[in-house]
Write a protein that holds these residues in place. Sequence first.
Motif, short mmCIF file in Angstrom:
data_model
loop_
_atom_site.label_atom_id
_atom_site.label_comp_id
_atom_site.label_asym_id
_atom_site.label_seq_id
_atom_site.Cartn_x
_atom_site.Cartn_y
_atom_site.Cartn_z
N ARG A 220 0.83 -1.20 0.00
CA ARG A 220 0.00 0.00 0.00
C ARG A 220 0.87 1.26 0.00
NH1 ARG A 220 -4.00 -1.37 4.98
NH2 ARG A 220 -2.42 -0.08 5.94
N ALA A 221 0.26 2.38 -0.23
CA ALA A 221 0.96 3.66 -0.25
C ALA A 221 1.61 3.98 1.10
CB ALA A 221 0.01 4.79 -0.67
N ASP A 222 1.02 3.46 2.20
CA ASP A 222 1.58 3.73 3.52
C ASP A 222 2.70 2.76 3.91
OD1 ASP A 222 0.24 1.37 4.09
OD2 ASP A 222 -1.07 2.23 5.62
N GLY A 223 3.09 1.89 2.98
CA GLY A 223 4.19 0.97 3.21
C GLY A 223 3.80 -0.37 3.80
N ARG A 224 2.53 -0.53 4.18
CA ARG A 224 2.07 -1.81 4.73
C ARG A 224 1.62 -2.71 3.57
NH1 ARG A 224 1.53 -2.02 10.14
NH2 ARG A 224 -0.13 -3.58 10.10
N TRP A 225 1.62 -4.01 3.82
CA TRP A 225 1.21 -4.99 2.81
C TRP A 225 -0.24 -5.37 3.02
CZ3 TRP A 225 4.13 -6.57 -1.26
CH2 TRP A 225 5.46 -6.16 -1.25
N ALA A 226 -0.94 -5.64 1.92
CA ALA A 226 -2.36 -5.98 1.96
C ALA A 226 -2.64 -7.06 0.92
CB ALA A 226 -3.20 -4.75 1.67
N TRP A 227 -3.86 -7.59 0.97
CA TRP A 227 -4.27 -8.58 -0.02
C TRP A 227 -5.75 -8.46 -0.29
CZ3 TRP A 227 -8.00 -12.21 1.09
CH2 TRP A 227 -8.28 -12.42 2.42
N ASN A 228 -6.15 -8.96 -1.46
CA ASN A 228 -7.57 -9.09 -1.76
C ASN A 228 -7.77 -10.28 -2.68
OD1 ASN A 228 -7.51 -8.24 -4.57
ND2 ASN A 228 -7.37 -6.14 -3.88
N LEU A 229 -8.99 -10.73 -2.73
CA LEU A 229 -9.39 -11.83 -3.60
C LEU A 229 -10.47 -11.29 -4.53
CD1 LEU A 229 -9.21 -14.89 -4.25
CD2 LEU A 229 -11.06 -15.22 -2.60
N LYS A 230 -10.22 -11.41 -5.83
CA LYS A 230 -11.14 -10.86 -6.82
C LYS A 230 -11.79 -12.00 -7.60
CE LYS A 230 -9.90 -7.05 -8.78
NZ LYS A 230 -9.30 -6.01 -9.64
N ALA A 231 -13.12 -11.97 -7.70
CA ALA A 231 -13.88 -12.97 -8.44
C ALA A 231 -13.70 -12.75 -9.94
CB ALA A 231 -15.36 -12.88 -8.08
N ASP A 232 -14.12 -13.73 -10.72
CA ASP A 232 -14.02 -13.65 -12.18
C ASP A 232 -14.72 -12.41 -12.75
OD1 ASP A 232 -12.67 -16.05 -12.21
OD2 ASP A 232 -14.43 -17.23 -12.75
N ASN A 233 -15.77 -11.97 -12.08
CA ASN A 233 -16.52 -10.82 -12.58
C ASN A 233 -15.89 -9.48 -12.18
OD1 ASN A 233 -17.15 -10.61 -9.88
ND2 ASN A 233 -19.35 -10.97 -10.13
N GLY A 234 -14.73 -9.54 -11.52
CA GLY A 234 -14.01 -8.32 -11.15
C GLY A 234 -14.33 -7.77 -9.77
N LEU A 235 -15.31 -8.34 -9.11
CA LEU A 235 -15.68 -7.87 -7.78
C LEU A 235 -14.74 -8.44 -6.72
CD1 LEU A 235 -19.56 -8.17 -7.91
CD2 LEU A 235 -18.17 -6.11 -8.17
N ILE A 236 -14.35 -7.61 -5.77
CA ILE A 236 -13.51 -8.06 -4.66
C ILE A 236 -14.42 -8.77 -3.67
CG2 ILE A 236 -12.06 -7.34 -2.74
CD1 ILE A 236 -11.03 -5.09 -4.60
N ILE A 237 -14.08 -10.03 -3.37
CA ILE A 237 -14.93 -10.84 -2.50
C ILE A 237 -14.29 -11.12 -1.14
CG2 ILE A 237 -16.24 -11.85 -4.38
CD1 ILE A 237 -14.44 -14.32 -4.22
N ALA A 238 -13.02 -10.77 -0.95
CA ALA A 238 -12.36 -10.92 0.35
C ALA A 238 -11.17 -9.96 0.39
CB ALA A 238 -11.90 -12.35 0.58
N THR A 239 -10.87 -9.45 1.60
CA THR A 239 -9.74 -8.55 1.78
C THR A 239 -9.12 -8.81 3.15
OG1 THR A 239 -10.87 -6.76 2.94
CG2 THR A 239 -10.98 -6.73 0.54
N ASP A 240 -8.04 -8.08 3.42
CA ASP A 240 -7.41 -8.14 4.74
C ASP A 240 -8.16 -7.26 5.74
OD1 ASP A 240 -6.75 -5.57 4.01
OD2 ASP A 240 -4.62 -5.81 4.31
N GLY A 241 -9.25 -6.69 5.33
CA GLY A 241 -10.06 -5.85 6.22
C GLY A 241 -9.47 -4.48 6.46
N GLY A 242 -8.46 -4.11 5.70
CA GLY A 242 -7.86 -2.80 5.82
C GLY A 242 -6.76 -2.69 6.86
N GLN A 243 -6.49 -3.76 7.59
CA GLN A 243 -5.49 -3.68 8.65
C GLN A 243 -4.08 -3.59 8.10
OE1 GLN A 243 -6.27 -7.41 10.68
NE2 GLN A 243 -4.35 -8.22 9.97
#
Length: 61
Positions: free
Chosen positions: A9-32
Amino acid sequence: MATRLVYKRADGRWAWNLKADNGLIIATDGGQGYENEGDARTIADAVVGGAYRDAEKLVGR
């Protein structure tokens, strides 16, 4: 097939997300975010891989 993305991320922390075939994000690290890439990758892989499939399933009101 869904896509799991680990990114810095821009703040230097690492993040993740899971994107479905249709392009929608279906899971994330919750912003932490995470201090390092390895931690972000480990938890993302655990979630995507089903490590928490036995978690208690609750329904909110």
